[in-house]
Structure formats: C-alpha cells, structure tokens
Motif scaffolding. Structure first.
Motif, PDB file in Angstrom:
ATOM      1  N   ALA A 233      27.490   5.780 -12.624  1.00  0.00           N
ATOM      2  CA  ALA A 233      26.118   5.277 -12.680  1.00  0.00           C
ATOM      3  C   ALA A 233      25.198   6.122 -11.810  1.00  0.00           C
ATOM      4  O   ALA A 233      25.644   6.874 -10.944  1.00  0.00           O
ATOM      5  CB  ALA A 233      26.074   3.820 -12.218  1.00  0.00           C
ATOM      6  N   THR A 234      23.907   5.979 -12.068  1.00  0.00           N
ATOM      7  CA  THR A 234      22.863   6.598 -11.260  1.00  0.00           C
ATOM      8  C   THR A 234      22.037   5.506 -10.605  1.00  0.00           C
ATOM      9  O   THR A 234      21.705   4.501 -11.237  1.00  0.00           O
ATOM     10  CB  THR A 234      21.952   7.483 -12.135  1.00  0.00           C
ATOM     11  N   SER A 235      21.715   5.706  -9.354  1.00  0.00           N
ATOM     12  CA  SER A 235      20.915   4.738  -8.611  1.00  0.00           C
ATOM     13  C   SER A 235      19.431   5.056  -8.782  1.00  0.00           C
ATOM     14  O   SER A 235      19.003   6.196  -8.623  1.00  0.00           O
ATOM     15  CB  SER A 235      21.290   4.789  -7.133  1.00  0.00           C
ATOM     16  N   VAL A 236      18.664   4.024  -9.123  1.00  0.00           N
ATOM     17  CA  VAL A 236      17.204   4.125  -9.115  1.00  0.00           C
ATOM     18  C   VAL A 236      16.706   3.215  -8.001  1.00  0.00           C
ATOM     19  O   VAL A 236      17.075   2.039  -7.930  1.00  0.00           O
ATOM     20  CB  VAL A 236      16.607   3.693 -10.468  1.00  0.00           C
ATOM     21  N   VAL A 237      15.892   3.756  -7.113  1.00  0.00           N
ATOM     22  CA  VAL A 237      15.380   3.005  -5.964  1.00  0.00           C
ATOM     23  C   VAL A 237      13.906   2.679  -6.200  1.00  0.00           C
ATOM     24  O   VAL A 237      13.091   3.579  -6.432  1.00  0.00           O
ATOM     25  CB  VAL A 237      15.541   3.807  -4.657  1.00  0.00           C
ATOM     26  N   VAL A 238      13.599   1.383  -6.173  1.00  0.00           N
ATOM     27  CA  VAL A 238      12.216   0.939  -6.363  1.00  0.00           C
ATOM     28  C   VAL A 238      11.704   0.414  -5.024  1.00  0.00           C
ATOM     29  O   VAL A 238      12.254  -0.549  -4.481  1.00  0.00           O
ATOM     30  CB  VAL A 238      12.122  -0.167  -7.437  1.00  0.00           C
ATOM     31  N   PRO A 239      10.671   1.050  -4.441  1.00  0.00           N
ATOM     32  CA  PRO A 239      10.162   0.634  -3.119  1.00  0.00           C
ATOM     33  C   PRO A 239       9.045  -0.404  -3.217  1.00  0.00           C
ATOM     34  O   PRO A 239       8.246  -0.398  -4.161  1.00  0.00           O
ATOM     35  CB  PRO A 239       9.623   1.943  -2.539  1.00  0.00           C
ATOM     36  N   PHE A 240       9.005  -1.280  -2.222  1.00  0.00           N
ATOM     37  CA  PHE A 240       7.937  -2.271  -2.089  1.00  0.00           C
ATOM     38  C   PHE A 240       7.573  -2.366  -0.612  1.00  0.00           C
ATOM     39  O   PHE A 240       8.470  -2.342   0.248  1.00  0.00           O
ATOM     40  CB  PHE A 240       8.391  -3.664  -2.540  1.00  0.00           C
ATOM     41  N   VAL A 241       6.298  -2.494  -0.306  1.00  0.00           N
ATOM     42  CA  VAL A 241       5.917  -2.779   1.078  1.00  0.00           C
ATOM     43  C   VAL A 241       6.419  -4.176   1.416  1.00  0.00           C
ATOM     44  O   VAL A 241       6.197  -5.136   0.672  1.00  0.00           O
ATOM     45  CB  VAL A 241       4.393  -2.697   1.256  1.00  0.00           C
ATOM     46  N   ALA A 242       7.134  -4.305   2.534  1.00  0.00           N
ATOM     47  CA  ALA A 242       7.753  -5.586   2.916  1.00  0.00           C
ATOM     48  C   ALA A 242       6.743  -6.479   3.620  1.00  0.00           C
ATOM     49  O   ALA A 242       6.859  -6.780   4.817  1.00  0.00           O
ATOM     50  CB  ALA A 242       8.972  -5.332   3.796  1.00  0.00           C
ATOM     51  N   THR A 243       5.743  -6.920   2.885  1.00  0.00           N
ATOM     52  CA  THR A 243       4.712  -7.791   3.446  1.00  0.00           C
ATOM     53  C   THR A 243       5.323  -9.116   3.904  1.00  0.00           C
ATOM     54  O   THR A 243       6.423  -9.491   3.446  1.00  0.00           O
ATOM     55  CB  THR A 243       3.639  -8.074   2.391  1.00  0.00           C
ATOM     56  N   PRO A 244       4.648  -9.835   4.804  1.00  0.00           N
ATOM     57  CA  PRO A 244       5.171 -11.146   5.225  1.00  0.00           C
ATOM     58  C   PRO A 244       5.431 -12.080   4.043  1.00  0.00           C
ATOM     59  O   PRO A 244       6.390 -12.852   4.055  1.00  0.00           O
ATOM     60  CB  PRO A 244       4.060 -11.684   6.134  1.00  0.00           C
ATOM     61  N   GLU A 245       4.581 -12.009   3.009  1.00  0.00           N
ATOM     62  CA  GLU A 245       4.782 -12.855   1.830  1.00  0.00           C
ATOM     63  C   GLU A 245       6.104 -12.512   1.149  1.00  0.00           C
ATOM     64  O   GLU A 245       6.848 -13.413   0.738  1.00  0.00           O
ATOM     65  CB  GLU A 245       3.623 -12.678   0.839  1.00  0.00           C
ATOM     66  N   ARG A 246       6.395 -11.231   1.009  1.00  0.00           N
ATOM     67  CA  ARG A 246       7.661 -10.835   0.385  1.00  0.00           C
ATOM     68  C   ARG A 246       8.847 -11.198   1.273  1.00  0.00           C
ATOM     69  O   ARG A 246       9.896 -11.603   0.778  1.00  0.00           O
ATOM     70  CB  ARG A 246       7.664  -9.335   0.106  1.00  0.00           C
ATOM     71  N   ARG A 247       8.691 -11.048   2.577  1.00  0.00           N
ATOM     72  CA  ARG A 247       9.813 -11.378   3.463  1.00  0.00           C
ATOM     73  C   ARG A 247      10.160 -12.853   3.407  1.00  0.00           C
ATOM     74  O   ARG A 247      11.311 -13.230   3.656  1.00  0.00           O
ATOM     75  CB  ARG A 247       9.504 -10.952   4.901  1.00  0.00           C
ATOM     76  N   ARG A 248       9.185 -13.682   3.065  1.00  0.00           N
ATOM     77  CA  ARG A 248       9.471 -15.108   2.930  1.00  0.00           C
ATOM     78  C   ARG A 248      10.350 -15.404   1.715  1.00  0.00           C
ATOM     79  O   ARG A 248      10.868 -16.509   1.570  1.00  0.00           O
ATOM     80  CB  ARG A 248       8.157 -15.910   2.852  1.00  0.00           C
ATOM     81  N   GLY A 249      10.550 -14.402   0.849  1.00  0.00           N
ATOM     82  CA  GLY A 249      11.431 -14.583  -0.290  1.00  0.00           C
ATOM     83  C   GLY A 249      12.902 -14.515   0.062  1.00  0.00           C
ATOM     84  O   GLY A 249      13.759 -14.711  -0.801  1.00  0.00           O
ATOM     85  N   GLY A 250      13.225 -14.253   1.319  1.00  0.00           N
ATOM     86  CA  GLY A 250      14.620 -14.198   1.777  1.00  0.00           C
ATOM     87  C   GLY A 250      14.684 -14.572   3.243  1.00  0.00           C
ATOM     88  O   GLY A 250      13.656 -14.651   3.926  1.00  0.00           O
ATOM     89  N   ARG A 251      15.873 -14.813   3.739  1.00  0.00           N
ATOM     90  CA  ARG A 251      16.034 -15.189   5.145  1.00  0.00           C
ATOM     91  C   ARG A 251      16.293 -13.941   5.988  1.00  0.00           C
ATOM     92  O   ARG A 251      17.414 -13.672   6.417  1.00  0.00           O
ATOM     93  CB  ARG A 251      17.187 -16.186   5.294  1.00  0.00           C
ATOM     94  N   TRP A 252      15.240 -13.172   6.182  1.00  0.00           N
ATOM     95  CA  TRP A 252      15.366 -11.912   6.908  1.00  0.00           C
ATOM     96  C   TRP A 252      15.246 -12.149   8.414  1.00  0.00           C
ATOM     97  O   TRP A 252      14.327 -12.820   8.858  1.00  0.00           O
ATOM     98  CB  TRP A 252      14.289 -10.938   6.445  1.00  0.00           C
ATOM     99  N   PRO A 253      16.157 -11.596   9.205  1.00  0.00           N
ATOM    100  CA  PRO A 253      16.074 -11.760  10.671  1.00  0.00           C
ATOM    101  C   PRO A 253      14.793 -11.156  11.237  1.00  0.00           C
ATOM    102  O   PRO A 253      14.215 -10.234  10.660  1.00  0.00           O
ATOM    103  CB  PRO A 253      17.312 -10.985  11.181  1.00  0.00           C
ATOM    104  N   ASP A 254      14.359 -11.669  12.373  1.00  0.00           N
ATOM    105  CA  ASP A 254      13.157 -11.137  13.018  1.00  0.00           C
ATOM    106  C   ASP A 254      13.411  -9.783  13.661  1.00  0.00           C
ATOM    107  O   ASP A 254      12.523  -8.930  13.685  1.00  0.00           O
ATOM    108  CB  ASP A 254      12.656 -12.128  14.085  1.00  0.00           C
TER     109      ASP A 254
END
Length: 207
Positions: free
Chosen positions: A57-78
């Motif tokens: 397989a080939t990896s395709v990487v899609v970037p997103f700015v990790a805004t606070p709104e997006r971080r609320r979509g997961g339980r990301w450590p501080d």
C-alpha cells in the motif's frame, strides 16, 4: 420525503435488520464521503507500507490544523509530548479529524439525500478501510515534523493556527503504488472497489 425515507430504510434493513444498523451504515457512508472530499488536500507519504492483510500500500497523509474544536473530537492529553504518542484509528479517526456525526433524524435525512444504493456502496468502502486498519490520526507539533514530511507539506504549514495548535495528520493507507495514486474521490472509489472485489469472501462452515 416520508416514502423515500421508508424505501431507504427497507433497502438498508434488508442487509442489517434493524434501524440502528441502518443508521450505522448511513454514518459510515457519510464518513466515507467526507474522506473522499478531503483526499484532494493530501500528500503521498510513506511509500513502503502494507494493509492488515499484507497487501502492499501507499500512505496518503491529509493534514488539518488541530484547532480546539477538532481536538474536542477525541480525548487528547493536554501535554504536547504525551499527545504526540497518542493516535485514533478507524472511523473514529475521521470523526476526530472533523467528519460530522449525525443524530437519528439527521442521519436519515442524509441517507435519503444520498440514496440507498449509494449509502451501501460508500459504507462498504469505509468498512474495507477500517477492516484493513488503514486509517490513523495523529497529532504533531509543526517543529517536530520529520524533515521529509515537512518538505512535502510545504505551504500547508503556513496555514493560520498550525504553529499554535499543531497539526492532525490523517494517514490513509491505500492498496496502490505511489505512481498509481491520484488524489481525487473518483480514483479513491475505483481503487477501493478494485481491491474489495479481489478479496476472498470469509469461509463459513456449514452448521
């Protein structure tokens, strides 16, 4: 609209036998269509990788700015160092990166808009990626990116907020060689359908 909704539910329930399963199919289809639209923003990442069944397989990487709104979509450590050691996989990776989640009535309206057969196809495509462990979301500080990846991301690193919030990187492993990859939704459909068709069906022992 009511008749179209009932028709959609009948087509989906024919495979899954419950409204809950039908809603899950619609959500899978919505996640896939979101991913399909995001592929155009991706870059070709690691060339030598494999899917869960060993397919090259080939990896395709899609970037997103990790805004606070997006971080609320997961339980990301501080703590940033701890956050970089975490990841989200499967359909949850799409949701944590910003794919919309639908409640009951919203999901039904989405399903009606897409049509029953389209829902089944797109849900099956996402299921293939999930089964092949092909979706993973990680968080990275811009300054900590590997030089090769930073070079490929190029101007995407200058997007407002990327240095302040860091980046979410959605890694999508696809069953194709780098020279075959075309970063658009039509190619993604064709690529996944081709490989889904050559997979052997699961062996079922007679009862």
């Amino acid at each position: 609209m009511i008749f179209r909704t009932l028709s959609l539910l009948r087509s989906l329930q024919g495979a899954q036998h419950s409204v809950t399963d039908a809603q899950a199919r619609i959500q899978q289809a919505c996640d896939y269509r979101w991913l399909r639209g995001q592929l155009v923003h991706g870059i070709i990442g690691e060339h030598e990788t494999r899917l869960a069944d060993g397919t090259p397989a080939t990896s395709v990487v899609v970037p997103f700015v990790a805004t606070p709104e997006r971080r609320r979509g997961g339980r990301w450590p501080d703590d940033p160092a701890e956050r970089e050691r975490c990841f989200v996989e499967g359909a949850h990776a799409c949701r944590a990166a910003g794919a919309p989640g639908y409640r009951k009535l919203e999901s039904l309206s989405q399903g009606v808009a897409q049509g029953g057969m389209s829902v089944l196809k797109d849900a099956a495509r996402l299921k293939y990626l999930v089964d092949q462990q092909a979706l993973r979301l990680t968080w990275r500080r811009v300054e900590a990116l590997p030089p090769d990846l930073a070079r490929k991301l190029g101007r995407r690193l200058a997007v407002a907020g990327s240095e302040r919030h860091g980046l979410f990187l959605l890694d999508v492993r696809l069953p194709a060689s780098p020279r075959e990859v075309s970063l658009n939704g039509d190619w993604l459909d064709h690529c996944l359908d081709r490989y889904r068709r050559i997979l052997s069906p699961p062996h079922v022992r007679p009862s």
